[in-house]
Design an enzyme around this catalytic site. Structure first.
Site, PDB file in Angstrom:
ATOM      1  N   ARG A   1     -10.259 -11.689   2.074  1.00  0.00           N
ATOM      2  CA  ARG A   1     -11.022 -12.831   1.688  1.00  0.00           C
ATOM      3  C   ARG A   1      -9.979 -14.155   1.671  1.00  0.00           C
ATOM      4  O   ARG A   1     -10.692 -15.343   1.711  1.00  0.00           O
ATOM      5  CB  ARG A   1     -11.203 -12.525   0.046  1.00  0.00           C
ATOM      6  CG  ARG A   1     -10.233 -12.253  -0.859  1.00  0.00           C
ATOM      7  CD  ARG A   1     -10.718 -11.450  -2.009  1.00  0.00           C
ATOM      8  NE  ARG A   1     -10.951  -9.985  -1.705  1.00  0.00           N
ATOM      9  CZ  ARG A   1     -11.595  -9.156  -2.679  1.00  0.00           C
ATOM     10  NH1 ARG A   1     -11.586  -9.474  -3.815  1.00  0.00           N
ATOM     11  NH2 ARG A   1     -11.651  -7.981  -2.122  1.00  0.00           N
TER      12      ARG A   1
ATOM     13  N   LYS B   1       0.874  -1.082  -0.054  1.00  0.00           N
ATOM     14  CA  LYS B   1       0.059   0.009  -0.014  1.00  0.00           C
ATOM     15  C   LYS B   1       0.815   1.422   0.005  1.00  0.00           C
ATOM     16  O   LYS B   1       1.977   1.339   0.399  1.00  0.00           O
ATOM     17  CB  LYS B   1      -0.927   0.008   1.320  1.00  0.00           C
ATOM     18  CG  LYS B   1      -1.995  -1.029   1.379  1.00  0.00           C
ATOM     19  CD  LYS B   1      -2.878  -0.814   2.676  1.00  0.00           C
ATOM     20  CE  LYS B   1      -3.850  -1.729   2.739  1.00  0.00           C
ATOM     21  NZ  LYS B   1      -4.953  -1.829   1.901  1.00  0.00           N
TER      22      LYS B   1
HETATM   23  N1  BES Z   1      -8.153  -3.804   4.644  1.00  0.00           N
HETATM   24  C1  BES Z   1      -8.149  -3.385   3.051  1.00  0.00           C
HETATM   25  C2  BES Z   1      -9.620  -2.805   3.055  1.00  0.00           C
HETATM   26  C3  BES Z   1      -9.559  -1.446   3.706  1.00  0.00           C
HETATM   27  C4  BES Z   1      -9.425  -0.305   3.127  1.00  0.00           C
HETATM   28  C5  BES Z   1     -10.131  -1.346   5.030  1.00  0.00           C
HETATM   29  C6  BES Z   1      -9.336   1.043   3.713  1.00  0.00           C
HETATM   30  C7  BES Z   1     -10.232   0.008   5.762  1.00  0.00           C
HETATM   31  C8  BES Z   1     -10.019   1.059   5.106  1.00  0.00           C
HETATM   32  C9  BES Z   1      -8.226  -4.564   2.320  1.00  0.00           C
HETATM   33  O1  BES Z   1      -7.491  -5.802   2.903  1.00  0.00           O
HETATM   34  C10 BES Z   1      -7.675  -4.100   1.149  1.00  0.00           C
HETATM   35  O2  BES Z   1      -6.606  -3.819   0.938  1.00  0.00           O
HETATM   36  N2  BES Z   1      -8.585  -4.087   0.020  1.00  0.00           N
HETATM   37  C11 BES Z   1      -8.243  -3.680  -1.326  1.00  0.00           C
HETATM   38  C12 BES Z   1      -8.846  -4.870  -2.317  1.00  0.00           C
HETATM   39  C13 BES Z   1      -8.362  -4.619  -3.695  1.00  0.00           C
HETATM   40  C14 BES Z   1      -6.924  -5.061  -3.786  1.00  0.00           C
HETATM   41  C15 BES Z   1      -9.189  -5.877  -4.511  1.00  0.00           C
HETATM   42  C16 BES Z   1      -8.965  -2.555  -1.651  1.00  0.00           C
HETATM   43  O3  BES Z   1     -10.138  -2.341  -1.113  1.00  0.00           O
HETATM   44  O4  BES Z   1      -8.297  -1.944  -2.201  1.00  0.00           O
HETATM   45 MN    MN Z   2      -5.555  -5.590   2.150  1.00  0.00          MN
END
Ligand code: BES
Ligand code: MN
Ligand code: ZN
Length: 503
Positions: free
Chosen positions: A354, A280
């Site tokens: 997931r 990230k």
């Molecule tokens: N933990 C994150 C989702 C999240 C983002 C929670 C912001 C709270 C605040 C999750 O693991 C994630 O990174 N999801 C990705 C999925 C994508 C790569 C398909 C996302 O939402 O960008």
């Molecule tokens: Mn994530």
């Protein structure tokens, strides 16, 4: 942190530094003091309406007037707290007002909050009492573990809840007890979410769950990395592989005598989500200690089931892993084998929730429970769609989703249903494995997360609650939710399980 308890005293006699009563919003920038504000005014020998309009108090939700008592009652200060217009008054506005009372009594050692004798008039006194207790108990929350010096944050040492005009102790005692129990569960969830990620890596968080579970009379089993290997939990292991702290699956069981039905609660427990090799950017990582909020919510709720007299069997599963990049980390395009045998091509290591939940849901399904509910900070897209106050709910069973909607409404939490259309299944198609873990860019990210999870639950009634937005707030509000972990979902789960228990 403040204790919160029922006190068998009147608003005028209660031993507290500050006593809070309520008013609604009136016409022309005036307020309408509730019956308790009027009664306190009489004891102070003042015209309360005149005093309130004199200080330009209009009864807006969370507006506060501070009235010195000059020794006429036990408390030295009265807070009159606005609840907004009477026609919009609900238990949730009362919860917010009680939270505002606690927030405005900062630096004052003890606070008494009066359960309104008249507001909202249609709500049973026990429900008013529970609501006031929840608002005051959550509004007075402060996470101070890591402060080296006392701060300006709420520093209430005790919150007392007393019966208002026309109410007896017996009218409110049970409601206050239930509210205090809900507060305890929610504060635990908030504390865990707010804890820095170095101090809650999976083995440590699992030990914490053991301690909490045992104190609550639950059976607790922890699957360590060897047990996960033996059990074929390739998703949890694959996410945890990049971290020097191995993953865990914690199973907590609450089984009261004669339990009729069985509900499994599953929580996403990523103790820090760096994204893994699909790293990230720094800004997106700054709140990612909260990525175990689903697990925190499940553990918080599990910790009070006995105290609330829940009569259904409840299993809690916490899927704990730290998502880190390293030379051991799962690579993009690696294939993992989930519990039960389904294979996934990991096309983005940041879609890790997931992966851990697939294993946990497959495992939950093996017990053939009557319902499975998972809570997860699963997708950023949930925040885009619904913001930070409303969770997304989806699933394979409309009755269960309705049950969650009504539990949330009763508990003052907000959920909104999203569909799980078959037509989008092909977004997850992989050239190599049974499916991949991401869909198409910018398309229905929250739904795709739900469709992925659905593959693991078979015919068992299941609902998925995406709490990515509401689990954590960087802004906070002036009611009962300070900055940080919110404990979102604890009240809904407890309302649902209490309703299933027949009350
Ligand atoms: N933990 C994150 C989702 C999240 C983002 C929670 C912001 C709270 C605040 C999750 O693991 C994630 O990174 N999801 C990705 C999925 C994508 C790569 C398909 C996302 O939402 O960008
Ligand atoms: Mn994530
Ligand atoms: Zn995550």
């Amino acid at each position: 942190m403040s204790d919160i308890a029922f006190a068998e005293q009147t608003p005028a006699d209660v031993q507290a530094d500050v006593v809070a009563v309520f008013a609604t919003k009136g016409e022309n920038r005036t307020s309408v003091p509730g019956a308790d504000a009027v009664a306190v005014g009489e004891r102070l020998e003042i015209d309360i309406s005149a005093v309130l309009s004199g200080v330009r108090f209009d009864g807006d939700l969370a507006a506060v007037a501070r009235i010195p008592t000059q020794g006429k009652i036990a408390a030295s200060l009265v807070l009159v707290v606005g609840l907004g217009p009477a026609e919009k008054l609900t238990l949730e506005t009362l919860r917010r007002g009680a939270g505002a009372a606690a927030r405005n009594a900062t630096k004052d050692a003890t606070l008494a909050v009066v359960v309104p004798g008249d507001l909202p008039s249609e709500a049973p006194p026990a429900d008013r009492a529970q609501t006031v207790t929840e608002g005051a108990g959550l509004g007075s929350y402060a996470f101070t573990t890591y402060r080296s010096k006392p701060t300006e944050l709420p520093s209430l040492t005790a919150v007392k809840i007393v019966a208002g005009n026309g109410l007896s102790a017996d009218d409110i005692r049970g409601g206050v007890d239930r509210g205090a129990t809900v507060v305890r569960a929610t504060r635990l969830a908030r504390d865990l979410v707010n804890t820095p990620p170095a101090d809650k890596r999976p083995p440590v968080l699992a030990e914490k769950a053991v301690a909490v579970g045992e104190a609550a009379g639950l059976r607790v089993r922890v699957l360590d990395e060897q047990a996960l290997e033996d059990g074929g939990f390739g998703g949890i292991l694959g996410v945890g592989r990049g971290s020097s702290a191995p993953p865990r699956l914690v199973e907590l069981t609450y089984e009261p005598d004669g339990a009729g039905s069985h509900v499994v609660l599953v929580g996403k427990g990523i103790t820090f989500d760096s994204g893994g090799l699909s790293l990230k950017p720094p800004n997106a990582m700054s709140t990612m200690k909260m990525d175990m909020a689903g697990a925190a919510t499940v553990l918080g709720a599990m910790s009070v089931l006995g105290d609330l007299g829940v009569t259904v069997k409840v299993t809690g599963l916490l899927a704990l892993a730290e998502n880190m990049p390293s030379g051991h980390a799962t690579r993009v395009s690696d294939v993992l084998t989930h519990r039960g045998g389904k294979t996934v091509e990991v096309m983005n290591t940041d879609a890790e929730g997931r992966l851990v939940l697939g294993d946990a849901l497959a495992y939950a399904t093996e017990a053939q429970p009557d319902a499975i509910i998972d809570l997860a900070t699963l997708t950023g897209a949930q925040i885009v769609a619904l913001g930070n106050r409303i969770a997304g709910v989806m699933g394979n069973n409309d009755d269960l989703i309705e049950e969650i909607k009504s539990a949330a409404a009763a508990a003052g939490e907000q959920v909104w249903q999203l569909p799980l259309p078959d037509e989008y299944e092909d977004h997850l198609r992989s050239e190599v494995a049974d499916f991949k873990n991401i869909g198409k860019p910018m398309q229905a990210g929250t739904i795709i997360g739900g469709l992925y999870l659905q593959k693991f639950v078979g015919e068992v009634p299941w609902a998925h609650v995406d709490i990515a937005g509401p689990a954590f707030t960087e802004e906070g509000d002036s009611w009962y939710t300070p900055k940080g972990g919110t404990g979102m979902g604890v009240r809904t789960l407890l309302a649902l399980l209490t309703a299933r228990s027949g009350g």
